[in-house]
Enzyme design. Structure first.
Site, PDB file in Angstrom:
ATOM      1  N   MET A   6      28.110  27.565  64.491  1.00  0.00           N
ATOM      2  CA  MET A   6      28.062  26.756  65.709  1.00  0.00           C
ATOM      3  C   MET A   6      27.679  25.328  65.238  1.00  0.00           C
ATOM      4  SD  MET A   6      26.057  29.282  68.413  1.00  0.00           S
ATOM      5  CE  MET A   6      24.234  28.813  68.094  1.00  0.00           C
ATOM      6  N   LEU A  65      25.576  21.884  60.451  1.00  0.00           N
ATOM      7  CA  LEU A  65      25.734  22.667  59.208  1.00  0.00           C
ATOM      8  C   LEU A  65      24.665  22.528  58.163  1.00  0.00           C
ATOM      9  CD1 LEU A  65      29.450  22.505  58.968  1.00  0.00           C
ATOM     10  CD2 LEU A  65      28.378  24.249  59.845  1.00  0.00           C
ATOM     11  N   GLY A  70      23.153  26.865  54.093  1.00  0.00           N
ATOM     12  CA  GLY A  70      23.373  28.257  54.308  1.00  0.00           C
ATOM     13  C   GLY A  70      25.003  28.590  54.698  1.00  0.00           C
ATOM     14  N   HIS A  71      25.365  27.639  55.626  1.00  0.00           N
ATOM     15  CA  HIS A  71      26.635  27.628  56.120  1.00  0.00           C
ATOM     16  C   HIS A  71      27.776  27.239  54.773  1.00  0.00           C
ATOM     17  CE1 HIS A  71      24.726  26.138  59.855  1.00  0.00           C
ATOM     18  NE2 HIS A  71      25.508  27.402  60.348  1.00  0.00           N
ATOM     19  N   GLN A 106      23.390  36.884  55.721  1.00  0.00           N
ATOM     20  CA  GLN A 106      22.255  37.973  55.877  1.00  0.00           C
ATOM     21  C   GLN A 106      21.249  37.496  56.749  1.00  0.00           C
ATOM     22  OE1 GLN A 106      22.134  41.010  55.061  1.00  0.00           O
ATOM     23  NE2 GLN A 106      19.930  41.389  55.341  1.00  0.00           N
ATOM     24  N   VAL A 138      20.194  31.466  52.276  1.00  0.00           N
ATOM     25  CA  VAL A 138      19.833  30.217  51.747  1.00  0.00           C
ATOM     26  C   VAL A 138      18.425  29.786  52.073  1.00  0.00           C
ATOM     27  CG1 VAL A 138      20.715  28.037  50.853  1.00  0.00           C
ATOM     28  CG2 VAL A 138      22.300  29.728  50.894  1.00  0.00           C
ATOM     29  N   SER A 143      18.083  26.669  58.637  1.00  0.00           N
ATOM     30  CA  SER A 143      18.461  27.026  60.096  1.00  0.00           C
ATOM     31  C   SER A 143      18.733  25.675  60.536  1.00  0.00           C
ATOM     32  CB  SER A 143      17.364  27.825  60.602  1.00  0.00           C
ATOM     33  OG  SER A 143      17.749  27.897  61.934  1.00  0.00           O
TER      34      SER A 143
HETATM   35  P1  AMP Z   1      25.268  29.669  63.009  1.00  0.00           P
HETATM   36  O1  AMP Z   1      25.805  28.222  63.013  1.00  0.00           O
HETATM   37  O2  AMP Z   1      23.767  29.692  63.203  1.00  0.00           O
HETATM   38  O3  AMP Z   1      25.953  30.456  64.047  1.00  0.00           O
HETATM   39  O4  AMP Z   1      25.466  30.358  61.805  1.00  0.00           O
HETATM   40  C1  AMP Z   1      26.943  30.426  61.277  1.00  0.00           C
HETATM   41  C2  AMP Z   1      26.817  31.670  60.269  1.00  0.00           C
HETATM   42  O5  AMP Z   1      25.978  30.973  59.122  1.00  0.00           O
HETATM   43  C3  AMP Z   1      26.181  33.057  60.477  1.00  0.00           C
HETATM   44  O6  AMP Z   1      26.902  34.001  59.893  1.00  0.00           O
HETATM   45  C4  AMP Z   1      24.849  33.028  59.973  1.00  0.00           C
HETATM   46  O7  AMP Z   1      24.251  34.133  59.336  1.00  0.00           O
HETATM   47  C5  AMP Z   1      25.189  32.215  58.602  1.00  0.00           C
HETATM   48  N1  AMP Z   1      23.752  31.337  58.157  1.00  0.00           N
HETATM   49  C6  AMP Z   1      23.023  30.918  58.939  1.00  0.00           C
HETATM   50  N2  AMP Z   1      22.049  30.286  58.084  1.00  0.00           N
HETATM   51  C7  AMP Z   1      21.923  30.818  57.101  1.00  0.00           C
HETATM   52  C8  AMP Z   1      21.117  30.783  55.761  1.00  0.00           C
HETATM   53  N3  AMP Z   1      19.990  30.297  55.542  1.00  0.00           N
HETATM   54  N4  AMP Z   1      21.779  31.304  54.785  1.00  0.00           N
HETATM   55  C9  AMP Z   1      22.961  31.962  54.769  1.00  0.00           C
HETATM   56  N5  AMP Z   1      23.767  31.994  55.990  1.00  0.00           N
HETATM   57  C10 AMP Z   1      23.240  31.618  56.936  1.00  0.00           C
END
Ligand code: AMP
Length: 293
Positions: free
Chosen positions: A41, A44, A47-48, A159, A187, A196
């Site tokens: 979403m 970034l 983690g992304h 995860q 991460v 996040s």
């Molecule tokens: P989002 O942009 O929040 O929808 O996340 C996109 C992808 O990144 C999803 O598969 C999340 O689980 C992953 N993601 C978000 N935060 C982390 C993190 N801290 N470590 C690893 N993956 C993450």
């Protein structure tokens, strides 16, 4: 004297409509290369990017998407204020060597007259789903559409959102989707807070207390390592840790079966220890998977 040249950065091709996406994907496919897909979403962070790097190792081409999906936000949630730093996100993906970025608009994903929803029964109404009714229908509906459009070989999920990964794995298996799903590890910031996009909502004081989530999990991890198997005592240890952080309001502390998400009384071989809490304006989640030895 020859002018110093900056190292050439690979351009980041971007597409918006499904038609543009399909034709760009067809070109990648024409060379017989496998595609790994990382849906996001935006807003970034590392983690992304860790998922992008894992995707890059798993397949020849990496496709990422940025789409803030209105369907997965509740009426009182943060859809309108969710951060959308598009230029920064594009630069980050370009520097990771992403091959194609899909940035659809709402009308590209939800065409006029759209009526179809994807719902994974049973797993979607507990934990996050209990606090966020309809959230996983939104997640499954968008990811099914993204997968139908991109048709990747691999899908990389974090995860960090363990329940989401589990539900999407179930959806892909149940709908016979020809994609392999992988999870990347969570991460974290230096102090342990899971990265996040929503951490940006925290004030300085809230940010300092947000460490409670990972510290509570660390306390449970140590107890498990020491042989504690009572879910009630593990939850109590997390809660005790949180008592020292008055800005942290518990939503749930759950010790569940990692496949059915049913609450456990006693931890046997495997468990998912998952927590959610409100910290100021942000609702944060974290978890760890436990595999006993
Ligand atoms: P989002 O942009 O929040 O929808 O996340 C996109 C992808 O990144 C999803 O598969 C999340 O689980 C992953 N993601 C978000 N935060 C982390 C993190 N801290 N470590 C690893 N993956 C993450």
């Amino acid at each position: 004297m020859a002018a110093k040249r900056k190292p050439a950065r690979k351009p980041l091709p971007r597409v918006r409509s499904v038609a543009q996406l399909r034709s760009a994907i067809a070109k990648l496919r024409a060379r017989g290369e496998r595609i790994a897909f990382v849906p996001t979403m935006g807003a970034l962070h590392d983690g992304h990017l860790s998922l992008v790097r894992l995707a890059r190792k798993s397949a020849e081409r990496v496709v990422a998407s940025i789409f803030v999906n209105p369907l997965q936000f509740g009426p009182n949630e943060d859809f309108t204020r969710y951060p959308r730093p598009a230029a920064r996100d594009r630069a980050m993906l370009a520097s990771e060597g992403v091959d194609l970025l899909w940035e659809p608009e709402v009308k590209d994903i939800y065409p006029p007259g759209d009526l179809t929803r994807v719902n994974v029964e049973g797993l979607s109404n507990v934990l996050e789903g209990a606090s966020r009714p309809g959230h996983y229908t939104g997640v499954c509906t968008v990811v099914a559409r993204l997968l139908n459009a991109v048709q990747p070989d691999h899908l990389w999920l974090g995860q960090k959102d363990a329940q989401q990964a589990l539900i999407l794995e179930r959806m892909a298996a149940d709908l016979l989707m020809p994609v392999r799903i992988f999870r990347g590890p969570t991460v974290r910031e230096e102090d342990g807070l899971a990265r996040s996009s929503r951490n940006a909502y925290l004030s300085h004081a809230e940010r300092q207390q947000a460490v409670a989530l990972s510290q509570g999990l660390a306390a449970a991890w140590i107890l498990l390592k020491e042989g504690e198997r009572s879910a009630a005592r593990l939850a109590a240890a997390i809660r005790r840790e949180w008592d020292g952080y008055p800005l942290v309001r518990e939503d749930y502390i759950a010790i569940v079966d990692p496949v059915t998400l049913a609450p456990l009384k006693t931890v046997r071989a495997e468990a998912l220890v998952a927590v959610a809490a409100h910290v100021g304006p942000a609702r944060l989640i974290d978890n760890f998977p436990w595999r006993g030895r």
